[in-house]
Design an enzyme around this catalytic site. Structure first.
Site, PDB file in Angstrom:
ATOM      1  N   CYS A  38       0.836  -1.202   0.000  1.00 40.95           N
ATOM      2  CA  CYS A  38       0.000   0.000   0.000  1.00 40.95           C
ATOM      3  C   CYS A  38       0.870   1.252   0.000  1.00 40.95           C
ATOM      4  O   CYS A  38       0.591   2.221  -0.711  1.00 40.95           O
ATOM      5  CB  CYS A  38      -0.927  -0.007   1.214  1.00 40.95           C
ATOM      6  SG  CYS A  38      -2.034   1.426   1.312  1.00 40.95           S
ATOM      7  N   CYS A  56      -6.103  -3.998   6.997  1.00 39.78           N
ATOM      8  CA  CYS A  56      -7.203  -3.028   7.023  1.00 39.78           C
ATOM      9  C   CYS A  56      -8.414  -3.487   6.226  1.00 39.78           C
ATOM     10  O   CYS A  56      -9.554  -3.158   6.580  1.00 39.78           O
ATOM     11  CB  CYS A  56      -6.724  -1.677   6.516  1.00 39.78           C
ATOM     12  SG  CYS A  56      -6.321  -1.617   4.751  1.00 39.78           S
TER      13      CYS A  56
END
Length: 375
Positions: free
Chosen positions: A113, A210
């Site tokens: 990410c 997440c």
């Protein structure tokens, strides 16, 4: 910028502050504004179907997080926007995560990410819009060198240091990055947030992956990859049990193996190998996890590339300890020899090289050399 928070002589920059809705990014944005920069806050919408509320410290990117980020921006007194990067996040992070597990590797989605979203998609868009830098709440330090250039270093708070997942940043990305929290402990950040009147001062940190808010990674992968019964075998090939998908295991795993037959020596078994081709999981003794060396691909350097053979310390897992190593770049392959064996190192993870506190660079582990264990 090692003295970022209070540098009166620092040039005034147009800064895009990535605000997740947590305390760290809120204080980072506040410090950037207080330092005299022209700051704009942005919340990245990374889920195409966000939940309204998150459960405790699990997950992020909920509607609640977006609202918390907006309220923090209002208190700081900076403009605030929400950018939809859900499709890019799905392609570059979630799809990559699933594909890596399907191939028998163990990816680090936070590192991916940072590489693909926060310091590629976000930074590229920020530069195109005329911003000078992106500011985040990562715990790491950037040191400006007297002769120009920058170095990435570990944070002062070793327990919160996030330099491992930032090891994918190259020199150009570092030149446009700000990490205002690197010289501060987490406890101090929470106290500062309270003093600033930020409502997120006591908000729990997000943990785990997440995009898997319930923490059930195996269930998430089963939804994407389906089930496929395969064998769990010992190092000599003896079948010990069955599984419903090799992707549900990681190198070094001990629990959840569902093996009925105990080992001859009575000691626990661990996952030693995952073969997606044969859909087989191999288990064995703990010493079978000892890694003596590794090769890694797709190297990325936080400055000048490593040249020749060198001595470094290496971090091999997100929360692992540093180990002394000898590393050499062979074309586009990084070859690493460990001074002492390390356990539970899996292909797909990152090896990050350090010179003291300085991050030299990182690469993705492709193969490992294990200690030979007698059957």
């Amino acid at each position: 910028m090692s003295d970022f928070a209070g540098a009166p002589t620092a040039p005034r920059l147009r800064v895009l502050a990535a605000m997740s809705g947590g305390v760290d990014s809120a204080v980072a944005a506040a410090r950037a504004a207080e330092a005299g920069h022209d700051v704009t806050g942005v919340h990245l919408a990374l889920s195409s179907n966000p939940q309204s509320f998150r459960t405790g410290a699990r997950g992020c990117c909920t509607i609640e997080d977006s609202r918390d980020a907006r309220r923090a921006a209002d208190v700081i007194g900076i403009p605030f926007y929400v950018w939809d990067l859900a499709e890019r996040f799905r392609e570059d992070v979630i799809d990559d995560f699933v594909a890596e597990y399907a191939a028998g590797r163990t990816p680090n989605p936070c590192l991916r990410c940072n590489e693909k979203i926060k310091f590629a998609a976000l930074l590229d868009k920020a530069i195109a819009l005329g911003f000078d830098a992106v500011c985040t709440g990562h715990y790491a330090r950037i040191v400006d060198l007297p002769g120009g250039g920058r170095e990435l270093h570990r944070a002062v708070d070793g327990a919160k240091d996030q330099s491992y997942v930032l090891g994918v940043l190259d020199a150009d990305q570092l030149a446009h990055s700000l990490f205002p929290l690197g010289d501060t402990t987490k406890d101090e950040i929470r106290l500062e947030a309270e003093r600033r009147g930020l409502a997120v001062a006591k908000k729990p940190d997000s943990h785990d992956i997440c995009f898997i808010a319930d923490g059930d990674t195996q269930g998430f992968l089963a939804q994407h990859l389906g089930t496929a019964t395969g064998d769990i075998v010992d190092t000599d090939g003896t079948k010990l049990g069955e599984h419903e998908g090799a992707y549900g295991f990681t190198i070094g795993q001990r629990k959840g193996l569902r093996i009925g037959r105990p080992a001859a020596d009575g000691k626990p078994r661990y996952v030693l190998d995952i073969s997606p081709v044969t859909n087989t999981v191999t288990v064995g003794p703990a010493e079978g996890l000892d890694v003596l060396g590794l090769t890694a691909v797709k190297p990325r350097w936080c400055g000048e590339p490593a040249a020749g053979e060198g001595r470094y310390t290496a971090q091999l897992r997100a929360h692992g300890e540093e180990v002394p190593v000898t590393a050499e770049l062979d074309g586009e392959v990084l070859r690493v020899r460990l001074d002492t064996p390390a356990r539970g190192i899996a292909p797909g993870q990152a090896v990050v090289l350090y010179d003291g506190t300085r991050v030299v660079g990182s690469a993705t582990i492709a193969t490992t050399e294990r200690r030979t264990v007698a059957v």
